[in-house]
Each structure stands twice: as C-alpha cells, then as structure tokens.
Design an enzyme around this catalytic site. Structure first.
Site, mmCIF file in Angstrom:
data_model
loop_
_atom_site.group_PDB
_atom_site.id
_atom_site.type_symbol
_atom_site.label_atom_id
_atom_site.label_comp_id
_atom_site.label_asym_id
_atom_site.label_seq_id
_atom_site.Cartn_x
_atom_site.Cartn_y
_atom_site.Cartn_z
ATOM 1 C CD GLU A 104 67.992 10.892 36.043
ATOM 2 O OE1 GLU A 104 68.488 9.801 35.757
ATOM 3 O OE2 GLU A 104 67.386 11.099 37.121
ATOM 4 C CG HIS A 116 65.884 7.616 37.814
ATOM 5 N ND1 HIS A 116 66.876 8.487 38.178
ATOM 6 C CD2 HIS A 116 65.964 6.581 38.711
ATOM 7 C CE1 HIS A 116 67.524 8.035 39.237
ATOM 8 N NE2 HIS A 116 66.990 6.875 39.579
#
Length: 367
Positions: free
Chosen positions: A312, A331
């Site tokens: 990420e 996210h």
C-alpha cells in the site's frame, strides 16, 4: 506533569480534525511534534499552531528518516500513526534501546522520568500488524490502538461494496458514460435471496451483520466470537462458510495464523457466482490467487471488492489492477469523519495514560 513527554505525530488527522487531535494531545500536557508531510494546508497549520507545537516534514515510510526524526532533539517518548507506517525491529532498536533497562517501560504501567527512549506507540485505528510486537515487548514499548472506533464506518463501506457488486453499478456507470444503454443479461438477485458469510464476526463483522439482516439477508459467521445471539448462524469451518455463502466478507486481523488464509484452494470452494469483500488486511487473501480466479470465466468467484492490499501507499501494487470484476479502493473503508475523530481522540487519551503510568482500561496489543 506530562509536559516532560514528547510525541511525534507521523500522520495527523486530516482537515479540521487536525485541530481536534492537537488540542487533545496538548490538553494532556504532551509536547507535540507534527509531521507536515501529509497535511494538506501546511502553511495554515504553521500559522495556526506555531508556538504551540513543533514541526517537521519527512516521509515516515523512509525508515532512515523515521529513526532520525524520532531521535531528534533528545528523542520522542511516543509516536502516533493512523496509516500503518511500518515500525519494525530496526526502528524499535534504534529508538527504544534503553527503554527496557530504564525500568520505566510503559507496558508495565510504571511512570518514570522522561528519557530519550521511545515508550509508547499509538495507532489511531484497530490494526497493529504494522508494528513488530515481539520487538516492542522485548524493548518495553507499549503498542496501543483504538479497536472498534471505525466499526460502523467499515461495516457501511462493506455494505456499499456488496450493493455495488451485486447490482454491477461500476459496469452500468461505465456503459452509460459511453452512451451505451445496457440492460443486464439476467436480473440481479435481491439481497433477501443471498447468504452473507462473515469471516471474523468481531465488532465490524457484527455491525455489518446487523445492517445486512435489516435488509433481509441471511447471515452466517465464523470466528472466535460468533454472534449467534444477533441472529447470525455459526459456520463450523472455513470450508463450510465459503461453500454455503453467496457473499463472503473478511473481517479478521492480520496475524501469522491468518496470513494467506484465503488462497487458491479456499477460493475454489466458493459457490458459483460468489462475491468476495475484503476490508480487513491485504495479506489475509492471496492477491495472486484472487486475480487468477477473477480472470478465469469458469471459476465460481464472479467478483471481488478489495480495500486493503499486501502493498500500500507509495508501494501500492497489485495483480488485481485492470480487472473489470475487481472493485478496488485505497484503504478508505474506515475514513468517515466521526470514526476518524473518535480514533484520534481515543488514541491521544491512551498514549497519555500509558506515559503517565495509568494503564488500566487502555488496550495494549502487546500487553
């Protein structure tokens, strides 16, 4: 007085919630260093808070810079993160090296005099898989978090994922923007016709179950805390949950036991036309196996919605990129105003309590 303790905010709450977080920390008497790297209005923050907090500007995902900033000007006794900045053994060894020897380890709840050693890590959120908990425990650093602070937000997001995929909103939107009046090849099934399987019926899973049942769905769950009292049937095994659910939603923490829990073999057990939702952690579902399943027209998995990934932020990468039946988001499931405000305030309170030697009632992941 807590003023002898310094805290480094690696990534503060966004927008006007920055002020809420800073006031809470300052109200506890903490000396705050604010990292401006992810603050949108840096000039405004300096103008509003100059003289009350210190400032720095660095990439917290750069471990060398992270260590240097944590140790700067005598060191910080606490760091706070909300985006899951990796805090690994090398970081902990460099910043908390004398915490255990000092006899003032925050894990024990003993209030000591301030030293340059890191004593507390705070996470404004539930997950703590970004921290090397074993190293933190060994070095006397308490890792606190805010479980449940974003439960409603994530549950709402998972429900939005479910609705978007069952009604193919993304596909209809793309076609309509092209001027293509597209009717579905077959009518969608109503939610009341679907069985939702919740993998991990904790706070978030139970919140999702309540919302799904209110919309007429049959709900079943698998986990250590089954919610049978809330009308949720308990599945006896992961295989049973996967084989008997039309939609599977993942709500587990990432641990050594759950990493790779859903892989090729598990995905093959799904019902034909099944949907997978993951708002938990990327490492729980094998992304390569998931991508291969979504590419295979003969696979029982029809679509997936993924909000969390193995890699990420600046390292964001996934084999799911480009797949039309994969709904991808960065996210953001827990990012509602109320959830983020609660997480920031609770995290500030937890950090202050641990630094002051008041551990009672404070959630400590490595305690």
């Amino acid at each position: 007085m807590l003023g002898r303790y310094r805290i480094l905010l690696l990534d503060a709450a966004p927008g006007d919630l920055l002020g809420v977080e800073l006031e809470r920390l300052l109200g506890h008497g903490l000396a705050v260093t604010l990292n401006l790297r992810r603050v949108t209005d840096r000039a405004g923050a300096r103008a509003a808070w100059g003289g009350r907090v210190g400032f720095t500007d660095f990439d917290p995902f750069d471990e060398v810079a992270l260590i240097a900033e944590t140790l700067r000007d005598g060191g910080h006794q606490a760091v706070k993160s909300r985006s899951g900045v990796p805090l690994r053994a090398a970081f902990l060894a460099a910043t908390a090296g004398d915490a255990a020897a000092s006899g003032a380890a925050a894990v024990s709840g003993a209030a000591g005099t301030a030293t340059g050693a890191l004593r507390v890590i705070g996470r404004a959120g539930a997950g703590t898989d970004h921290v090397d908990l074993a190293a933190a425990t060994r070095l006397g650093v308490a890792v606190t978090h805010t479980p449940g602070s974003n439960a409603d937000a994530v549950a709402e997001f998972a429900l939005a994922q479910l609705l978007a995929l069952t009604r193919d909103l993304a596909g209809h939107n793309t076609a309509s923007h092209r001027g293509d009046w597209r009717s579905p090849a077959a009518p969608a099934r109503a939610l009341s016709e679907l069985i939702l399987g919740i993998l991990g019926p904790g706070r978030i899973g139970r919140a999702l179950a309540g919302r799904a049942r209110a919309l007429g769905m049959t709900v079943q769950g698998l986990g250590r805390t089954p919610a049978e009292g809330d009308g949720v049937r308990r599945a006896d095994s992961l295989a049973e949950l996967l084989a008997t659910s039309d939609v599977v939603s993942v709500h587990l923490p990432l641990t050594a036991r759950t990493r790779g829990l859903v892989g090729r073999r598990e995905l093959a057990l799904l019902r034909p036309g099944a949907i997978l939702l993951n708002t938990a952690r990327g490492g729980i579902v094998d992304e390569r196996a998931l991508a291969d399943a979504l590419r295979d027209p003969g696979h029982p998995l029809a679509a997936a919605a993924v909000d969390t990934f193995e890699h990420e932020h600046a390292a964001f990468d996934s084999p799911l990129f480009g797949l039309p039946n994969a709904l991808l988001t960065p996210h953001v499931a827990g990012m509602t105003r109320s959830a983020m405000a609660e997480a920031a305030v609770r995290c500030a309170d937890h950090i202050a309590a641990l630094l002051d030697g008041r551990p009672d009632g404070v959630p400590v992941a490595n305690g």
